[in-house]
Design a protein around this motif. Structure first.
Motif, PDB file in Angstrom:
ATOM      1  N   TRP A 105      10.289  -6.043   6.875  1.00 55.09           N
ATOM      2  CA  TRP A 105       9.848  -6.820   7.869  1.00 55.09           C
ATOM      3  C   TRP A 105       8.088  -7.299   7.277  1.00 55.09           C
ATOM      4  CZ3 TRP A 105      10.954  -3.693  13.032  1.00 55.09           C
ATOM      5  CH2 TRP A 105      12.270  -3.735  13.179  1.00 55.09           C
ATOM      6  N   SER A 106       7.727  -6.400   6.489  1.00 58.32           N
ATOM      7  CA  SER A 106       6.318  -6.629   6.019  1.00 58.32           C
ATOM      8  C   SER A 106       6.417  -7.612   4.906  1.00 58.32           C
ATOM      9  CB  SER A 106       5.337  -5.457   5.720  1.00 58.32           C
ATOM     10  OG  SER A 106       5.547  -4.615   6.829  1.00 58.32           O
ATOM     11  N   SER A 107       5.349  -8.591   4.944  1.00 56.51           N
ATOM     12  CA  SER A 107       5.562  -9.692   3.912  1.00 56.51           C
ATOM     13  C   SER A 107       4.375  -8.829   2.642  1.00 56.51           C
ATOM     14  CB  SER A 107       4.836 -10.836   4.359  1.00 56.51           C
ATOM     15  OG  SER A 107       3.500 -10.651   4.807  1.00 56.51           O
ATOM     16  N   SER A 108       4.652  -9.546   1.695  1.00 57.71           N
ATOM     17  CA  SER A 108       4.075  -8.795   0.558  1.00 57.71           C
ATOM     18  C   SER A 108       2.521  -8.905   0.525  1.00 57.71           C
ATOM     19  CB  SER A 108       4.580  -9.496  -1.088  1.00 57.71           C
ATOM     20  OG  SER A 108       4.314 -10.803  -0.624  1.00 57.71           O
ATOM     21  N   GLY A 109       2.128  -9.904   1.430  1.00 58.04           N
ATOM     22  CA  GLY A 109       0.566 -10.090   1.417  1.00 58.04           C
ATOM     23  C   GLY A 109       0.108  -9.045   2.450  1.00 58.04           C
ATOM     24  N   THR A 110       0.803  -8.596   3.020  1.00 58.47           N
ATOM     25  CA  THR A 110       0.324  -7.508   4.217  1.00 58.47           C
ATOM     26  C   THR A 110      -0.122  -6.252   3.626  1.00 58.47           C
ATOM     27  OG1 THR A 110       1.798  -8.814   5.689  1.00 58.47           O
ATOM     28  CG2 THR A 110       0.811  -6.745   6.589  1.00 58.47           C
ATOM     29  N   ASN A 111      -1.337  -5.631   3.797  1.00 60.65           N
ATOM     30  CA  ASN A 111      -1.684  -4.390   3.463  1.00 60.65           C
ATOM     31  C   ASN A 111      -1.101  -3.277   4.184  1.00 60.65           C
ATOM     32  OD1 ASN A 111      -2.723  -5.094   1.015  1.00 60.65           O
ATOM     33  ND2 ASN A 111      -4.715  -5.610   1.810  1.00 60.65           N
ATOM     34  N   PHE A 112      -1.435  -3.640   5.754  1.00 63.52           N
ATOM     35  CA  PHE A 112      -1.062  -2.485   6.690  1.00 63.52           C
ATOM     36  C   PHE A 112      -0.186  -3.207   7.694  1.00 63.52           C
ATOM     37  CE2 PHE A 112      -5.292  -1.491   5.011  1.00 63.52           C
ATOM     38  CZ  PHE A 112      -5.246  -0.316   4.446  1.00 63.52           C
ATOM     39  N   SER A 113       0.765  -2.224   7.975  1.00 69.12           N
ATOM     40  CA  SER A 113       1.704  -2.593   9.330  1.00 69.12           C
ATOM     41  C   SER A 113       1.907  -1.217  10.027  1.00 69.12           C
ATOM     42  CB  SER A 113       2.937  -3.262   8.952  1.00 69.12           C
ATOM     43  OG  SER A 113       3.537  -2.374   7.833  1.00 69.12           O
ATOM     44  N   SER A 131       1.896   2.278   7.840  1.00 70.01           N
ATOM     45  CA  SER A 131       2.178   2.076   6.370  1.00 70.01           C
ATOM     46  C   SER A 131       0.993   1.184   5.874  1.00 70.01           C
ATOM     47  CB  SER A 131       3.342   1.459   6.240  1.00 70.01           C
ATOM     48  OG  SER A 131       3.645  -0.018   6.636  1.00 70.01           O
ATOM     49  N   GLY A 132       0.833   1.358   4.558  1.00 71.59           N
ATOM     50  CA  GLY A 132      -0.160   0.544   3.686  1.00 71.59           C
ATOM     51  C   GLY A 132       0.274   0.760   2.303  1.00 71.59           C
ATOM     52  N   ARG A 133      -0.520   0.033   1.543  1.00 67.34           N
ATOM     53  CA  ARG A 133      -0.155   0.090   0.035  1.00 67.34           C
ATOM     54  C   ARG A 133      -1.453   0.795  -0.702  1.00 67.34           C
ATOM     55  NH1 ARG A 133       3.928  -3.516  -0.151  1.00 67.34           N
ATOM     56  NH2 ARG A 133       4.051  -5.005   1.470  1.00 67.34           N
ATOM     57  N   ASN A 134      -1.035   1.434  -1.545  1.00 68.24           N
ATOM     58  CA  ASN A 134      -2.033   2.079  -2.696  1.00 68.24           C
ATOM     59  C   ASN A 134      -3.222   2.694  -1.605  1.00 68.24           C
ATOM     60  OD1 ASN A 134      -1.166   1.319  -5.025  1.00 68.24           O
ATOM     61  ND2 ASN A 134      -1.986  -0.748  -4.922  1.00 68.24           N
ATOM     62  N   LEU A 135      -2.507   3.621  -0.813  1.00 74.86           N
ATOM     63  CA  LEU A 135      -3.583   4.324  -0.098  1.00 74.86           C
ATOM     64  C   LEU A 135      -4.126   5.302  -0.766  1.00 74.86           C
ATOM     65  CD1 LEU A 135      -1.674   4.500   3.302  1.00 74.86           C
ATOM     66  CD2 LEU A 135      -3.286   2.676   2.527  1.00 74.86           C
ATOM     67  N   ASP A 136      -5.445   5.461  -0.612  1.00 76.40           N
ATOM     68  CA  ASP A 136      -6.386   6.373  -1.232  1.00 76.40           C
ATOM     69  C   ASP A 136      -6.304   7.859  -0.385  1.00 76.40           C
ATOM     70  OD1 ASP A 136      -8.504   6.328   0.325  1.00 76.40           O
ATOM     71  OD2 ASP A 136      -9.076   4.519  -0.837  1.00 76.40           O
ATOM     72  N   PRO A 137      -6.280   8.909  -0.769  1.00 76.22           N
ATOM     73  CA  PRO A 137      -6.276  10.185   0.282  1.00 76.22           C
ATOM     74  C   PRO A 137      -7.190  10.039   1.412  1.00 76.22           C
ATOM     75  CG  PRO A 137      -6.360  10.971  -1.790  1.00 76.22           C
ATOM     76  CD  PRO A 137      -6.737   9.317  -2.002  1.00 76.22           C
TER      77      PRO A 137
END
Lengths: 295, 246
Positions: A105-113, A131-137
């Protein structure tokens, strides 16, 4: 992690901390880049691209409740939040299920959902999945704290819809704001297309090292029609029916075998004293005769 | 324990010579004077060994023989006490197939003690191709269950097969019919036995009898000397059965 992010999270945590929590709830944080897709564990009963932010499978919400939630969720442009009310137990674990859905469901431009996943079983469960992308600790911890704070809003007395509504209306604006603030420093995760192309050539079970981004289209490739079908089948029931059928066939076979043995068992006539006639040792002349010519 | 025969039948019998009904057993028919010695005098030659299929003229092809043998084996498997013989001969004019069957069954020497024991439960089907008659003869062990009427009914039922499909097919049909009838008769016999003795069948009754019991049973009648033991008579008028050396 920036200080203002942490303070914002702490503020929200303090805001939600007074609320009593519930045992059957959990906050989950996913990173699309390191969490593999569900693969075989796919879902078929959820539309690939929902037109609504509220997916109410068992239709427990009234249209008014649904539209209320929908309008609240529609405002979150930076971090879309979905509300999924799932009937029956999940085919896979909650994090894999949510991962699969949010990936779709999340588009590629969305960082968080985010997703508020309510599992409608005799023992209902509510999951808050961010959810996110490339999350640091640090970010990961912040999001987990956010999720846990939202979970604490469940009081278990006001009803499931109220609980879901409370969580969704709390988490959605908070995450949206968080996403907006997160983008401000101007470091959105950027992908080298060559790198992605290389990764898509990897075999499906190739080990991923470090923080390598996971190929996004791998999930759709792994989800075959069989996977979709298998997720809809109640394998336990099929297993039980299979055992019952096998047992019935086996018993019927045994019964038929015994019947056959009984029918084909050798028969012995009672032995009696021979009534000898005409001085003959073996036969007394019991006989019959016909002529076999047509008259 | 050997049950008396009247447990299973009324005790009436028929004379193989004149076919009149006799109320009680006799060594000589009161109506026609028929006895074993007269019968032997009528066929004064050595009988052939009693085999499953006797075809001295070799008129039955191998396939038919195989089918016949298979049918007989099926009956013998279902009723292990019973042995069956099929005989196809050309008897001279005026010779009655029933009497010839009677003579053959009694006169033929058993190959062994076991064969002698089994002869009591023997079933002989004799086809006379000359007069186009088929006759069935049974031993003492079966005659109280498989009476003349039942044998005749089975022959009548298979008569069409004898006429239209030949005597081998007719015989196969008859053996099938008899096998089915025997299953019913067996049930009735066991019921009669239980009713009479009011208990379960002992193994000696349900299973094959012991040799001693059978020997005793054979020797109960002082007149039961095997016909093969009687003085040898000259072999004039021997039909082709003997002439072929079978």
């Amino acid at each position: 992690m920036k200080d203002h992010h942490s303070s914002f999270i702490i503020l929200i945590v303090l805001l939600f901390a007074y609320s009593p929590g519930k045992a059957e709830s959990k906050a989950i944080v996913l990173d699309f880049e390191i969490t593999p897709p569900a693969g075989k564990l796919s879902v078929a009963d959820i539309p690939k691209k929902p037109r609504s932010f509220v997916v109410d499978e068992p239709a427990q919400f009234s249209s008014g409740q649904k539209s209320k939630l929908e309008s609240a969720m529609a405002k979150m442009s930076a971090a879309p939040t979905y509300i999924v009310n799932k009937k029956g137990r999940l085919p896979v674990s909650a994090n894999l299920y949510a991962n699969e859905l949010l990936r779709r469901w999340s588009s590629s431009g969305t960082n968080f959902s985010a997703m508020v996943l309510s599992v409608d079983t005799p023992l209902p469960e509510i999951f808050v999945v961010i959810s996110g992308r490339n999350l640091d600790p640090g970010t990961r911890n912040d999001l987990l704290t956010l999720g846990n704070a939202a979970i604490k809003l469940i009081d278990g007395q006001s009803g499931q819809f109220k609980d879901i509504q409370k969580i969704a209306t709390a988490i959605a604006p908070a995450l949206n704001t968080f996403a907006q603030l997160y983008q401000k420093p101007g470091i959105p995760p950027s992908f080298d297309t060559n790198e992605i192309n290389q990764l898509t050539d990897l075999p499906a079970n190739a080990p991923l090292t470090g923080r390598q981004p996971f190929p996004r289209d791998r999930s759709s490739k792994a989800s075959s029609q069989w996977d979709l079908l298998s997720s809809t089948l109640d394998w336990r029931l099929i297993h039980i029916l299979f055992i019952i059928t096998c047992a019935t066939v086996f018993l019927a076979g045994i019964a038929l075998l015994f019947r056959r043995i009984r029918r084909h068992r050798p028969l012995y006539f009672p032995v009696h004293k021979p009534r000898h006639r005409f001085s003959a040792p073996y036969s007394g002349g019991s006989n019959a005769q016909i002529k076999y010519v047509s008259e | 324990m050997l049950a008396p025969e009247n447990v299973f039948s009324s005790g009436k019998c028929h004379c193989p010579g004149c076919h009149s009904t006799l109320e009680k057993t006799a060594n000589t028919c009161p109506h026609c004077g028929f006895n074993a010695h007269l019968c032997i005098a009528r066929f004064p030659f050595d009988p052939p060994p009693l085999k499953q299929i006797m075809d001295p003229d070799e008129v039955i092809d191998a396939h038919q023989k195989k089918r016949l043998s298979k049918t007989i084996a099926r009956l013998e498997k279902a009723f292990p006490q019973i042995t069956v013989s099929f005989c196809s001969v050309l008897l001279p004019e005026g010779v009655d197939g029933r009497q010839f069957g009677y003579w053959l069954l009694n006169r033929c020497s058993p190959a062994s003690g076991l064969d002698a024991k089994r002869r009591l439960h023997h079933l002989l089907l004799l086809v006379d191709r000359n007069s186009k008659t088929v006759s069935a003869t049974v031993g003492y062990g079966l005659d109280c269950f498989l009476d003349d009427i039942t044998l005749h009914q089975a022959l009548q039922s298979s008569r069409d097969h004898f006429i239209h499909e030949g005597y081998v097919e007719g015989s196969i049909k008859w053996i099938h019919l008899i096998r089915k009838k025997l299953a019913v008769l067996h049930e009735k016999a066991v019921t009669d036995w239980k009713r009479r003795f009011n208990r379960r069948l002992p193994p000696s009754v349900t299973a094959e009898p012991e040799n001693n019991e059978e020997k005793k049973a054979v020797n109960l009648n002082p007149y039961s000397t095997p016909l093969s033991q009687l003085p040898h008579l000259n072999q004039r008028n021997a039909p082709q059965l003997a002439a072929k050396g079978r």
